[in-house]
Design a protein around this motif. Sequence first.
Motif, PDB file in Angstrom:
ATOM      1  N   PHE A 245      25.669 -27.449   1.575  1.00 49.94           N
ATOM      2  CA  PHE A 245      26.055 -27.868   0.215  1.00 49.94           C
ATOM      3  C   PHE A 245      25.822 -26.701  -0.745  1.00 49.94           C
ATOM      4  CE2 PHE A 245      25.795 -31.003  -3.402  1.00 49.94           C
ATOM      5  CZ  PHE A 245      27.053 -31.538  -3.202  1.00 49.94           C
ATOM      6  N   GLY A 246      26.471 -25.571  -0.431  1.00 47.86           N
ATOM      7  CA  GLY A 246      26.379 -24.384  -1.283  1.00 47.86           C
ATOM      8  C   GLY A 246      27.654 -24.239  -2.082  1.00 47.86           C
TER       9      GLY A 246
ATOM     10  N   ASN B 231      32.882 -19.593   8.079  1.00 51.90           N
ATOM     11  CA  ASN B 231      33.538 -18.699   9.034  1.00 51.90           C
ATOM     12  C   ASN B 231      32.922 -18.925  10.411  1.00 51.90           C
ATOM     13  OD1 ASN B 231      35.450 -17.032   7.591  1.00 51.90           O
ATOM     14  ND2 ASN B 231      33.700 -16.191   6.481  1.00 51.90           N
TER      15      ASN B 231
ATOM     16  N   ARG C 115      37.802 -18.061  -9.546  1.00 56.51           N
ATOM     17  CA  ARG C 115      37.358 -17.439  -8.296  1.00 56.51           C
ATOM     18  C   ARG C 115      36.141 -18.172  -7.718  1.00 56.51           C
ATOM     19  NH1 ARG C 115      35.819 -16.525  -4.150  1.00 56.51           N
ATOM     20  NH2 ARG C 115      35.660 -14.602  -2.927  1.00 56.51           N
TER      21      ARG C 115
ATOM     22  N   MET D  84      27.001 -22.034   8.197  1.00 58.23           N
ATOM     23  CA  MET D  84      27.004 -20.730   8.872  1.00 58.23           C
ATOM     24  C   MET D  84      27.827 -20.803  10.159  1.00 58.23           C
ATOM     25  SD  MET D  84      25.094 -18.861   6.908  1.00 58.23           S
ATOM     26  CE  MET D  84      24.469 -17.437   7.783  1.00 58.23           C
TER      27      MET D  84
ATOM     28  N   LYS E  39      43.196 -13.450   8.467  1.00 57.47           N
ATOM     29  CA  LYS E  39      43.217 -14.377   7.322  1.00 57.47           C
ATOM     30  C   LYS E  39      44.225 -13.910   6.266  1.00 57.47           C
ATOM     31  CE  LYS E  39      39.102 -15.883   6.236  1.00 57.47           C
ATOM     32  NZ  LYS E  39      37.780 -16.039   5.602  1.00 57.47           N
TER      33      LYS E  39
ATOM     34  N   VAL F 178      35.268 -24.781   6.774  1.00 54.35           N
ATOM     35  CA  VAL F 178      35.088 -24.026   5.529  1.00 54.35           C
ATOM     36  C   VAL F 178      34.210 -22.795   5.788  1.00 54.35           C
ATOM     37  CG1 VAL F 178      34.008 -24.130   3.258  1.00 54.35           C
ATOM     38  CG2 VAL F 178      35.616 -25.907   3.957  1.00 54.35           C
TER      39      VAL F 178
ATOM     40  N   SER G 159      19.983 -26.407   4.301  1.00 56.12           N
ATOM     41  CA  SER G 159      19.159 -25.886   5.392  1.00 56.12           C
ATOM     42  C   SER G 159      17.898 -26.735   5.606  1.00 56.12           C
ATOM     43  CB  SER G 159      18.785 -24.432   5.128  1.00 56.12           C
ATOM     44  OG  SER G 159      18.215 -24.339   3.845  1.00 56.12           O
TER      45      SER G 159
ATOM     46  N   SER H 296      24.443 -31.949   3.694  1.00 60.20           N
ATOM     47  CA  SER H 296      23.199 -31.343   4.178  1.00 60.20           C
ATOM     48  C   SER H 296      23.029 -29.948   3.596  1.00 60.20           C
ATOM     49  CB  SER H 296      23.195 -31.253   5.709  1.00 60.20           C
ATOM     50  OG  SER H 296      24.184 -30.347   6.158  1.00 60.20           O
TER      51      SER H 296
ATOM     52  N   THR I 156      37.265 -21.134  -2.852  1.00 56.77           N
ATOM     53  CA  THR I 156      37.200 -21.438  -1.414  1.00 56.77           C
ATOM     54  C   THR I 156      37.240 -22.950  -1.195  1.00 56.77           C
ATOM     55  OG1 THR I 156      35.997 -19.414  -1.056  1.00 56.77           O
ATOM     56  CG2 THR I 156      35.861 -21.058   0.687  1.00 56.77           C
TER      57      THR I 156
ATOM     58  N   ARG J 162      27.966  -8.517   3.214  1.00 54.04           N
ATOM     59  CA  ARG J 162      26.921  -9.490   3.528  1.00 54.04           C
ATOM     60  C   ARG J 162      25.560  -8.801   3.472  1.00 54.04           C
ATOM     61  NH1 ARG J 162      27.758 -13.522   8.608  1.00 54.04           N
ATOM     62  NH2 ARG J 162      29.466 -14.122   7.241  1.00 54.04           N
TER      63      ARG J 162
ATOM     64  N   ASP K 184      29.911 -11.985   0.000  1.00 61.71           N
ATOM     65  CA  ASP K 184      29.813 -12.792   1.218  1.00 61.71           C
ATOM     66  C   ASP K 184      28.394 -13.369   1.222  1.00 61.71           C
ATOM     67  OD1 ASP K 184      31.304 -13.496   3.772  1.00 61.71           O
ATOM     68  OD2 ASP K 184      29.491 -12.679   4.627  1.00 61.71           O
TER      69      ASP K 184
ATOM     70  N   ALA L 181      30.773 -23.124  -1.388  1.00 62.68           N
ATOM     71  CA  ALA L 181      32.024 -23.624  -0.815  1.00 62.68           C
ATOM     72  C   ALA L 181      31.952 -25.138  -0.568  1.00 62.68           C
ATOM     73  CB  ALA L 181      32.324 -22.873   0.480  1.00 62.68           C
TER      74      ALA L 181
HETATM   75  P1  NAD Z   1      26.010 -20.611   0.166  1.00 61.34           P
HETATM   76  O1  NAD Z   1      24.850 -19.730   0.499  1.00 61.34           O
HETATM   77  O2  NAD Z   1      26.357 -20.869  -1.251  1.00 61.34           O
HETATM   78  O3  NAD Z   1      25.826 -22.042   0.864  1.00 61.34           O
HETATM   79  C1  NAD Z   1      25.450 -22.228   2.178  1.00 61.34           C
HETATM   80  C2  NAD Z   1      24.757 -23.578   2.292  1.00 61.34           C
HETATM   81  O4  NAD Z   1      24.526 -23.871   3.666  1.00 61.34           O
HETATM   82  C3  NAD Z   1      23.411 -23.654   1.607  1.00 61.34           C
HETATM   83  O5  NAD Z   1      23.333 -24.889   0.892  1.00 61.34           O
HETATM   84  C4  NAD Z   1      22.408 -23.671   2.774  1.00 61.34           C
HETATM   85  O6  NAD Z   1      21.218 -24.371   2.450  1.00 61.34           O
HETATM   86  C5  NAD Z   1      23.224 -24.403   3.808  1.00 61.34           C
HETATM   87  N1  NAD Z   1      22.784 -24.224   5.186  1.00 61.34           N
HETATM   88  C6  NAD Z   1      22.382 -23.111   5.833  1.00 61.34           C
HETATM   89  N2  NAD Z   1      22.074 -23.405   7.110  1.00 61.34           N
HETATM   90  C7  NAD Z   1      22.327 -24.728   7.291  1.00 61.34           C
HETATM   91  C8  NAD Z   1      22.221 -25.626   8.379  1.00 61.34           C
HETATM   92  N3  NAD Z   1      21.803 -25.228   9.573  1.00 61.34           N
HETATM   93  N4  NAD Z   1      22.575 -26.917   8.191  1.00 61.34           N
HETATM   94  C9  NAD Z   1      22.996 -27.346   6.999  1.00 61.34           C
HETATM   95  N5  NAD Z   1      23.106 -26.548   5.932  1.00 61.34           N
HETATM   96  C10 NAD Z   1      22.775 -25.264   6.068  1.00 61.34           C
HETATM   97  O7  NAD Z   1      27.247 -19.967   0.966  1.00 61.34           O
HETATM   98  P2  NAD Z   1      28.800 -20.218   0.738  1.00 61.34           P
HETATM   99  O8  NAD Z   1      29.330 -19.113  -0.105  1.00 61.34           O
HETATM  100  O9  NAD Z   1      29.036 -21.643   0.350  1.00 61.34           O
HETATM  101  O10 NAD Z   1      29.347 -19.932   2.221  1.00 61.34           O
HETATM  102  C11 NAD Z   1      29.240 -20.926   3.231  1.00 61.34           C
HETATM  103  C12 NAD Z   1      30.174 -20.552   4.376  1.00 61.34           C
HETATM  104  O11 NAD Z   1      31.497 -20.449   3.877  1.00 61.34           O
HETATM  105  C13 NAD Z   1      29.867 -19.193   5.043  1.00 61.34           C
HETATM  106  O12 NAD Z   1      30.194 -19.291   6.414  1.00 61.34           O
HETATM  107  C14 NAD Z   1      30.835 -18.250   4.363  1.00 61.34           C
HETATM  108  O13 NAD Z   1      31.139 -17.107   5.175  1.00 61.34           O
HETATM  109  C15 NAD Z   1      32.033 -19.183   4.217  1.00 61.34           C
HETATM  110  N6  NAD Z   1      32.937 -18.716   3.188  1.00 61.34           N
HETATM  111  C16 NAD Z   1      32.564 -18.689   1.882  1.00 61.34           C
HETATM  112  C17 NAD Z   1      33.457 -18.207   0.945  1.00 61.34           C
HETATM  113  C18 NAD Z   1      33.108 -18.196  -0.522  1.00 61.34           C
HETATM  114  O14 NAD Z   1      33.965 -17.788  -1.318  1.00 61.34           O
HETATM  115  N7  NAD Z   1      31.935 -18.675  -0.924  1.00 61.34           N
HETATM  116  C19 NAD Z   1      34.734 -17.743   1.333  1.00 61.34           C
HETATM  117  C20 NAD Z   1      35.098 -17.793   2.687  1.00 61.34           C
HETATM  118  C21 NAD Z   1      34.181 -18.295   3.608  1.00 61.34           C
END
Ligand code: NAD
Length: 432
Positions: free
Chosen positions: A219-220, A326, A186, A304, A94, A324, A243, A241, A190, A74, A146, A222
Motif C-alpha cells: 500500500f505504497g 515489477n 506523475r 516487490m 515496456k 503493478v 511490509s 497490506s 502508475t 534504485r 524507482d 502505486a
Molecule cells: P513504495 O515504496 O511506495 O510502496 C511499496 C509498498 O510495499 C510499501 O507500502 C511497503 O510497506 C510494501 N511492502 C514491501 N514488502 C511487502 C510485502 N512483503 N508484503 C506486503 N507489502 C509489502 O513503492 P512503489 O513506488 O509503490 O512501488 C511498488 C512496486 O511498483 C515496485 O515493484 C515498483 O518497481 C513498481 N513500480 C512503481 C512505479 C512508480 O511509479 N511508483 C512505476 C512502475 C513500477
Amino acid sequence: MSEENTIFQDALGRLDEAQKYATIDEETLQRMQYPIQILQVSIPVRMDDGSLRIFKGYRVRHDDTRGPTKGGIRFHPQVDLEEVKALSLWMTCKCAVMDIPYGGAKGGVIVNPKELSPLELERLSRGFIEKMADFIGPDRDIPAPDVYTNERIMGWMMNEYSNIVRRHSPGVITGKPIALGGSQGRATATGRGAYHCIKQLEKKRGWKPANTTVAIQGFGNAGQGVAELLHHDGYRIVAVSDSQGAIYREEGFDVPSIMHAKNESRELKAVYCEGSVCESVDAQKLSNEELLELDVDILIPAAMENAITKDNAKNIKANVIVEVANGPITVEADAILGKRKDVLVVPDILANAGGVTVSYFEWVQNRCGDYWEEEHVFHRLEQTMCKQFEKVYDMMKEHEVPMRTAAYTLALNRIGAAVASTGTVRYFSGQE
Ligand code: NAD
C-alpha cells in the motif's frame, strides 16, 4: 558456479517464448541479449561524522534502437548488476509496448538509504550523477525514480547535472518535483495506468464494481493510487497490506481513510470515515501470505519482486492478477498459472507502464517548455493505456497465449521493426 538462471537470463527467457509469435528477424533477439553499455561507479561520500564511505553504483543502457534509453534509479542494499540488467531489459520492452520512443535502461546504488541522514543522501545522489554525467543526458539516457528514490532526489540529480553541463537541463531526468519541471499527474500515474487496464477488463467481463472484490499487496505509491481510483468507482477493496502485515474486511474498506491513517502514522490501520467522523472498524488481521491467497476477483501485487512463487502459485484463487509491481510473479509461478485457463495475468510491462508514460510526457514538456494541465495529462494517459491494452489483448486472443507473451510479442514486433529498418542480414546479403 550456481546452475540457477540469473534474473537477467530469466528475463530473456520471456522473450524466447514471445519470439515464436513475433514477426522479427533473429538479429533482434540477438541484440536483446547484450546491453549496449554498462557503467560501474564508486561514489565517495563524506559522512556527517567526518568519515568516508564508498558506495558502489551501476547504470545499464540496454537498447537504444527506438530512442534514448529510459529507466529508474534504485537505492537498495540488494542492488546487483544482474538485477539492474534485467530491469533495463524490462524497460526496453515496456517502452516498446507503450509505443513510447525510448529504449530501456536502469540504475542502482547499493545502499540502505534509511541509514543515511538527509545531507548524506543528498551527497550520495549528487555524487552518483557526477560519476554518470557523461553517460546520461536528455538525448541519451534519462533516469527516473524507482524503489527508495523520490522526487526530491530527482530534483537534486537534475540540479547536479545542470551544474556540470552549465545549462538548465530539466529533460535529463523525470519524476521531478512540479516546481522543478515535473509533470502534473506523475505522482499517481502508475496506479492510474493500472486502473485503466482494469476498466478495460470491466467492459469485457461485465464486472459490476459493487460485486467485484480486490486485494492489494503493498500500500505504497502505486498500490494506493490504484486503490483510490477503484474505490471511487465503487469496487470493494477488501484487503490491503504493507511490509508489516495485512488487513481484511469483507464489506470493503473506505480507502481514503486507510490512506490518511497510513500516511499520517506510517501504520496500516482500518478506519472508516463517514463525513468527518473516523471510527476504527473491525478488520481481520492477515499475514502477507494469506492476502495473496484470498478468494477475490482481482489481486494486485504492488510491493516487490517474487511475491508469487512456485510455492504459493497453486493456492492463488483470484481470477485476475494485475502486476503493478515489477516482476511479482516468478518464472516458475508463471508457468503454473499459465496452465490455468481461469487465471488472467495483466503483465507488469503493461499494467505498471502508466509511470513511464507520464515520465515521457514530462520529458516532452521539458523539451518544449510548455506545461500541461493535469486534465490533459490524464486524458493522454488514458488514451495511451487503453489503446495499448487493446492491442495486447487482441494479440493474446489471436495467438491464444498468456497476456504476458502477447505483451512481449507486441514489444518485439516494434523493436524488430526498428532493427530491420537499420538493415539486417537479409538486406545486406541482397535478400530484400
Ligand atoms: P513504495 O515504496 O511506495 O510502496 C511499496 C509498498 O510495499 C510499501 O507500502 C511497503 O510497506 C510494501 N511492502 C514491501 N514488502 C511487502 C510485502 N512483503 N508484503 C506486503 N507489502 C509489502 O513503492 P512503489 O513506488 O509503490 O512501488 C511498488 C512496486 O511498483 C515496485 O515493484 C515498483 O518497481 C513498481 N513500480 C512503481 C512505479 C512508480 O511509479 N511508483 C512505476 C512502475 C513500477
